[in-house]
Design a protein around this motif. Structure first.
Motif, PDB file in Angstrom:
ATOM      1  N   ILE A  10       5.833  10.992   0.105  1.00 42.20           N
ATOM      2  CA  ILE A  10       4.602  10.450   0.687  1.00 42.20           C
ATOM      3  C   ILE A  10       4.414  10.804   2.154  1.00 42.20           C
ATOM      4  O   ILE A  10       3.339  10.612   2.701  1.00 42.20           O
ATOM      5  CB  ILE A  10       4.500   8.916   0.548  1.00 42.20           C
ATOM      6  N   GLU A  22       9.677  13.529  -7.495  1.00 39.70           N
ATOM      7  CA  GLU A  22      10.357  13.994  -6.282  1.00 39.70           C
ATOM      8  C   GLU A  22      11.730  14.501  -6.708  1.00 39.70           C
ATOM      9  O   GLU A  22      12.187  14.211  -7.818  1.00 39.70           O
ATOM     10  CB  GLU A  22      10.501  12.853  -5.279  1.00 39.70           C
ATOM     11  N   ALA A  25      -0.567  13.871  -5.386  1.00 39.92           N
ATOM     12  CA  ALA A  25      -0.825  12.717  -6.253  1.00 39.92           C
ATOM     13  C   ALA A  25      -2.138  12.909  -7.005  1.00 39.92           C
ATOM     14  O   ALA A  25      -2.243  12.631  -8.198  1.00 39.92           O
ATOM     15  CB  ALA A  25      -0.867  11.439  -5.424  1.00 39.92           C
ATOM     16  N   TYR A  64       0.500  15.098   0.675  1.00 40.89           N
ATOM     17  CA  TYR A  64       0.881  14.185  -0.413  1.00 40.89           C
ATOM     18  C   TYR A  64      -0.324  13.712  -1.213  1.00 40.89           C
ATOM     19  O   TYR A  64      -0.285  13.624  -2.442  1.00 40.89           O
ATOM     20  CB  TYR A  64       1.649  12.972   0.118  1.00 40.89           C
ATOM     21  N   TRP A  73      -6.424   1.334  -6.779  1.00 41.92           N
ATOM     22  CA  TRP A  73      -6.005   2.023  -5.558  1.00 41.92           C
ATOM     23  C   TRP A  73      -6.985   1.735  -4.423  1.00 41.92           C
ATOM     24  O   TRP A  73      -6.575   1.408  -3.307  1.00 41.92           O
ATOM     25  CB  TRP A  73      -5.883   3.525  -5.804  1.00 41.92           C
ATOM     26  N   GLU A  74      -8.275   1.823  -4.706  1.00 46.43           N
ATOM     27  CA  GLU A  74      -9.239   1.609  -3.633  1.00 46.43           C
ATOM     28  C   GLU A  74      -9.198   0.181  -3.109  1.00 46.43           C
ATOM     29  O   GLU A  74      -9.324  -0.042  -1.900  1.00 46.43           O
ATOM     30  CB  GLU A  74     -10.656   1.958  -4.112  1.00 46.43           C
ATOM     31  N   ARG A 100     -12.299   7.690   3.463  1.00 49.71           N
ATOM     32  CA  ARG A 100     -11.272   6.793   3.969  1.00 49.71           C
ATOM     33  C   ARG A 100     -10.779   5.869   2.864  1.00 49.71           C
ATOM     34  O   ARG A 100      -9.590   5.598   2.715  1.00 49.71           O
ATOM     35  CB  ARG A 100     -11.825   5.975   5.128  1.00 49.71           C
ATOM     36  N   LEU A 101     -11.743   5.397   2.070  1.00 50.09           N
ATOM     37  CA  LEU A 101     -11.416   4.470   0.991  1.00 50.09           C
ATOM     38  C   LEU A 101     -10.589   5.156  -0.090  1.00 50.09           C
ATOM     39  O   LEU A 101      -9.630   4.604  -0.608  1.00 50.09           O
ATOM     40  CB  LEU A 101     -12.725   3.935   0.410  1.00 50.09           C
ATOM     41  N   THR A 102     -10.982   6.382  -0.434  1.00 45.07           N
ATOM     42  CA  THR A 102     -10.239   7.108  -1.458  1.00 45.07           C
ATOM     43  C   THR A 102      -8.862   7.492  -0.933  1.00 45.07           C
ATOM     44  O   THR A 102      -7.966   7.770  -1.705  1.00 45.07           O
ATOM     45  CB  THR A 102     -10.977   8.409  -1.857  1.00 45.07           C
ATOM     46  N   ARG A 104       0.815  -1.199   0.000  1.00 47.90           N
ATOM     47  CA  ARG A 104       0.000   0.000   0.000  1.00 47.90           C
ATOM     48  C   ARG A 104       0.863   1.269   0.000  1.00 47.90           C
ATOM     49  O   ARG A 104       0.528   2.257  -0.639  1.00 47.90           O
ATOM     50  CB  ARG A 104      -0.917  -0.031   1.227  1.00 47.90           C
ATOM     51  N   GLN A 105       1.975   1.204   0.706  1.00 45.68           N
ATOM     52  CA  GLN A 105       2.893   2.348   0.708  1.00 45.68           C
ATOM     53  C   GLN A 105       3.426   2.607  -0.710  1.00 45.68           C
ATOM     54  O   GLN A 105       3.486   3.739  -1.165  1.00 45.68           O
ATOM     55  CB  GLN A 105       4.051   2.071   1.681  1.00 45.68           C
ATOM     56  N   LEU A 115       4.156  12.780 -11.350  1.00 44.44           N
ATOM     57  CA  LEU A 115       4.389  13.269  -9.996  1.00 44.44           C
ATOM     58  C   LEU A 115       5.843  12.927  -9.659  1.00 44.44           C
ATOM     59  O   LEU A 115       6.204  11.757  -9.596  1.00 44.44           O
ATOM     60  CB  LEU A 115       3.446  12.558  -9.022  1.00 44.44           C
ATOM     61  N   ASN A 172      -6.122   0.031  -0.950  1.00 37.01           N
ATOM     62  CA  ASN A 172      -6.307   0.771   0.294  1.00 37.01           C
ATOM     63  C   ASN A 172      -7.266   0.027   1.233  1.00 37.01           C
ATOM     64  O   ASN A 172      -7.047  -0.040   2.438  1.00 37.01           O
ATOM     65  CB  ASN A 172      -6.836   2.174  -0.026  1.00 37.01           C
ATOM     66  N   ARG A 214       0.702   4.130  -2.805  1.00 37.03           N
ATOM     67  CA  ARG A 214       0.574   5.581  -2.593  1.00 37.03           C
ATOM     68  C   ARG A 214       1.614   6.318  -3.430  1.00 37.03           C
ATOM     69  O   ARG A 214       1.355   7.357  -3.996  1.00 37.03           O
ATOM     70  CB  ARG A 214       0.810   5.937  -1.127  1.00 37.03           C
ATOM     71  N   LEU A 215       2.803   5.721  -3.477  1.00 39.66           N
ATOM     72  CA  LEU A 215       3.904   6.339  -4.212  1.00 39.66           C
ATOM     73  C   LEU A 215       3.593   6.413  -5.701  1.00 39.66           C
ATOM     74  O   LEU A 215       3.986   7.355  -6.386  1.00 39.66           O
ATOM     75  CB  LEU A 215       5.162   5.491  -3.973  1.00 39.66           C
ATOM     76  N   VAL A 216       2.897   5.414  -6.224  1.00 39.41           N
ATOM     77  CA  VAL A 216       2.618   5.365  -7.662  1.00 39.41           C
ATOM     78  C   VAL A 216       1.137   5.611  -7.923  1.00 39.41           C
ATOM     79  O   VAL A 216       0.604   5.199  -8.938  1.00 39.41           O
ATOM     80  CB  VAL A 216       3.028   4.008  -8.279  1.00 39.41           C
ATOM     81  N   ARG A 217       0.500   6.302  -7.000  1.00 43.41           N
ATOM     82  CA  ARG A 217      -0.944   6.526  -7.090  1.00 43.41           C
ATOM     83  C   ARG A 217      -1.385   6.994  -8.474  1.00 43.41           C
ATOM     84  O   ARG A 217      -2.417   6.577  -8.978  1.00 43.41           O
ATOM     85  CB  ARG A 217      -1.345   7.561  -6.022  1.00 43.41           C
ATOM     86  N   MET A 277      -6.661  -1.397   4.941  1.00 39.66           N
ATOM     87  CA  MET A 277      -7.462  -1.000   6.105  1.00 39.66           C
ATOM     88  C   MET A 277      -8.023  -2.234   6.811  1.00 39.66           C
ATOM     89  O   MET A 277      -8.043  -2.307   8.033  1.00 39.66           O
ATOM     90  CB  MET A 277      -8.585  -0.057   5.676  1.00 39.66           C
TER      91      MET A 277
END
Lengths: 313, 470
Positions: free
Chosen positions: B222, B243, B231, B227, A106-107, B44-46, A91-92, B241, A110, A95-98, A114
């Motif tokens: 991130i 860095e 994104a 962040y 993504w959902e 939360r999901l998004t 997941r990390q 995106l 995520n 996020r980086l490649v969102r 969760m």
């Protein structure tokens, strides 16, 4: 695409695959513990070995107990390959490649994270273990499903798939590395009941029991199992299958890049020199030596992909 | 008694809220509560979360969302838009002047020290004209309201304003949850923002850029509190995106490391502060920036949005001169009001502030995000005493303003509709050809009764902001 993004995708999918593989290893270990009354806690040693974390486990625990082993593999954050750590790392990276992922992927990622965080917040009791493992595998499968269903077949997809199959090949090779001696040809034509259990364990740990039975029936033995896991091109977790997939993904990437990368050469060599013969050749080479060689070549290939596509500076 | 935007002063529903209120009256509170929870689940999901600095345990938090929209009429909006455009034009003219001939100082409208000794003044920008002459490509003006026609600018936010992703996601959420509301009310769309942003940035590309300009968003990474937004914007614009470590200076250009080699960038929408932008030119310890990017920039090889050094225009001490700045550069009277501001560097002002501390809001000149400020009327005796000492020790670091009676908009709470204080941040895009103000913005709301602090880092929430068609 940014080199960093390729790297993030590659590792996101490696970690997803790893989460699933570790969950499957726990399932297998638990299954043996339940069906073999004499096994005690000893069966967890090879499980930890297959997960590649026996040494690290040993640093933190004096003895090998079932509960400790399960907890370590499932939710220990100090174990970088635990299911929880892997899902968090996936997941990390996501996020980086969102920006490279579809909303759906993504959902799904995520929500897998969760839910994993919720159900793994406390120690999981034996009674809840099957349903927890089931949920986790469903969650990671959803990510895979969304990947297939919504992602463009472009280089983003290629890097995601290479991560998946490198991790999977590595996992299958490690299971073979730990259990190779069970598959060595024996003088006896029919295995003992102990052998039968061991063989079943191997097949279970790569979700291949059903497929194997369909293909070879009930009577087949170690030679066929070895062949199935190493050379069968229809079995989605075999070395030959995974390596072919990696080769195909690299070939898709090639036209966009000026010259064929070294990784393409390496994967072609790996496939041609080690995965096109029959299983007798593998046994002649020495099963253990062969598996060791595979692990080395896979790790070398992974490093070459990182270099070819500028994952790092 | 403060002004409530729904009930007005006399408990009659104000016109923009009429249809919403009719709808609300017929709704079951239980259903709305379920919707409120559903909204949170969606967020939360998004993954619309923000990171709070200095709190290890809550590394990603959700900003509370309230389902009652903040509604602005077309007429009110038109006036705001004109005021914002005027102000943004003045700010860009001011920035150009400050880094070139400094006419405003020569004219005696701003003391020289206020510029040259200001920490936000960037000497490396002296004599530099950004491509297209645009300094502030993206602006998020903070407005507060005290009456039907009284809007004040609280801050101009011309560095790297954030929050636009909330404007877009709040609307998305409302559309999903209450489609029927949008059938009854003609709400102006905000969804064009990402396209407008990309076009506006591309229009600011260096004149040498061939074909369609390459745009990228630069994020600190991130772990940055915004962040998600970085994104989100890159994704919505369809640009990379990046860095700092993805970029390097090559052959007079800034290029990003792709799987196929290095590719030059024309416009960099950076969400990294000036200080960290270039370790060779600014903070040498920065890991977030690109060594040498300032040299490429000064030679016209890349557009940086917003330009380095814009902070001089939203410094809180300069803020107090904004009415003069607007008049000086536009020749017009300011449409939007400025909040009366005491600069504590001035001894008379300091004396006044110390005498009236319990009635004033005191802010750090270079602070932001609601950190390090004092709200006199709600402060304890100890807070007041502590701030008094800070003011005496370093008066030049502070400004003070009267406590405004901020307008309220109801939130949906256990007691039904209950008024809470709000502010408004519309988002402005500036290119050489046009200034675009997206009809809507971010409404932040203080969730605690009576509280005036709307910052998300201090427990504020957000609302969808509607601008109605006539």
């Amino acid at each position: 695409m940014l080199g960093k993004t390729a790297n993030g995708l590659f590792w996101m999918y490696r970690y997803l695959e790893r989460a699933e593989n570790t969950a499957r290893l726990i399932e297998t270990g638990q299954r043996i513990a339940l069906t073999r009354l004499d096994a005690g806690d000893s069966e967890w040693r090879p499980v930890l070995q297959s997960a590649g974390s026996l040494d690290q486990f040993g640093l933190r625990h004096d003895e090998l107990h079932k509960d400790a082993a399960i907890d370590w593999l499932l939710r220990d954050r100090t174990n970088p390959s635990s299911v929880l750590s892997s899902i968090e790392a996936a997941r990390q990276n996501a996020r980086l490649v969102r920006t490279a992922l579809t909303h759906e992927v993504w959902e799904a990622t995520n929500s897998a994270y969760m839910q994993a965080r919720d159900i793994l917040a406390r120690k999981v009791g034996e009674r809840d273990l099957p349903s927890v493992l089931g949920t986790l595998r469903q969650r990671t499968s959803l990510v895979r499903g969304m990947t297939h269903g919504t992602m463009l077949r472009n280089e983003i997809y290629n890097f995601a798939r290479m991560g998946t199959f490198l991790e999977r090949a590595d996992n299958t090779a490690r299971i073979l590395d730990v259990k190779y001696y069970v598959l060595l040809p024996s003088a006896k034509a029919v295995g003992t009941s102990l052998d039968n259990v061991q063989w079943e364990t191997i097949l279970r740990s790569v979700s291949a029991r059903g497929g194997f039975r369909m293909e070879y029936g009930a009577a087949a033995g170690p030679r066929e199992i070895a062949s199935f896991l190493i050379l069968d091109r229809r079995m989605p977790r075999s070395l030959a299958f995974c390596v072919r997939k990696i080769r195909e993904q690299l070939a898709h990437l090639a036209p966009g890049h000026r010259k064929p990368g070294k990784a393409q050469g390496k994967v072609a060599h790996l496939e041609h020199a080690y995965l096109t013969y029959d299983i007798d050749a593998v046994f002649d080479y020495g099963l253990h030596e062969f598996v060791q060689k595979m692990l080395d070549l896979l790790s070398d290939l992974s490093a070459q992909i990182e270099a070819d596509f500028r994952f790092y500076e | 008694m403060n002004f409530d935007e729904m009930w007005g002063g006399d408990d009659r529903i104000r016109r923009p809220y009429q249809k919403f209120h009719d709808w609300f009256d017929t709704e079951e509170p239980a259903r709305l509560r379920a919707k409120q929870r559903e909204a949170e689940e969606l967020f939360r999901l998004t993954g619309i979360t923000f990171n709070v600095y200095g709190r290890a345990e809550a590394e990603e938090r959700l900003i509370p969302f309230d389902i009652v929209p903040r509604i602005i009429s077309d007429r009110e909006w038109n006036r705001l838009t004109k005021g914002i455009e005027q102000r943004v034009r003045a700010i860009n003219a001011f920035l150009h002047d400050v880094y070139h001939r400094q006419e405003i100082i020569k004219a005696g409208r701003i003391p020289k020290d206020m510029i040259s000794r200001n920490a936000a003044f960037e000497p490396k920008m002296i004599g530099v004209t950004p491509p297209g002459g645009v300094y502030t490509h993206i602006v998020g003006v903070d407005l507060v309201r005290t009456g039907p026609d009284d809007f004040y600018v609280l801050e101009d936010n011309v560095r790297t304003p954030s929050g636009v992703s909330y404007m877009l996601e709040n609307r998305e959420t409302m559309l999903q949850m209450f489609p029927e509301l949008f059938a009854r009310n003609k709400v102006k769309g905000v969804q064009g923002y990402p396209t407008d942003l990309r076009r506006s940035l591309a229009d600011c590309a260096p004149s040498g850029a061939a074909g369609s300009p390459v745009v990228a968003v630069l994020t600190p990474g991130i772990y940055n509190s915004a962040y998600y937004e970085h994104a989100f914007l890159a994704d919505q614009m369809g640009v990379e995106l990046v860095e700092g470590h993805d970029l390097r200076v090559m052959g007079g250009r800034v290029a990003m490391r792709t799987t196929q080699g290095y590719k030059p960038i024309d416009v960099l929408y950076r969400r990294v502060d000036d200080e960290f932008l270039d370790p060779l030119n600014f903070n040498p310890d920065s890991q977030l920036g690109v060594p040498g990017i300032m040299d490429v920039y000064r030679a016209g090889g890349i557009t940086i949005a917003n330009a380095p050094g814009t902070g001089i225009a939203d410094d809180k001490a300069i803020y107090s001169y904004m009415p003069e700045i607007v008049e000086f550069y536009t020749g017009e009277r300011p449409i939007l009001q400025n909040v009366q501001t005491w600069r504590c560097s001035d001894p008379d002002s300091l004396a006044y502030v110390l005498d009236n501390l319990a009635d004033l809001v005191v802010k750090e000149v270079h602070g932001s995000g609601g950190y390090g400020m004092l709200i006199g009327p709600t402060a304890t005796k100890r807070d007041l005493a502590a701030f008094r000492r800070k003011l005496q020790a370093r008066p030049g670091h502070y400004i003070a303003q009267p406590t405004l009676s901020l307008s309220t908009v109801p939130i949906f709470s256990k007691q039904g509709l209950t008024p809470r204080h709000v502010d408004l941040r519309p988002f402005v895009l500036v290119s050489p050809n046009r200034i675009t103000v997206t009809p809507g913005g971010l409404t932040r709301v203080a969730l605690q009764k009576g509280s005036l602090v709307v910052n998300s880092s201090q427990g504020g929430g957000t609302k969808d902001t509607w601008v109605l068609e006539d």
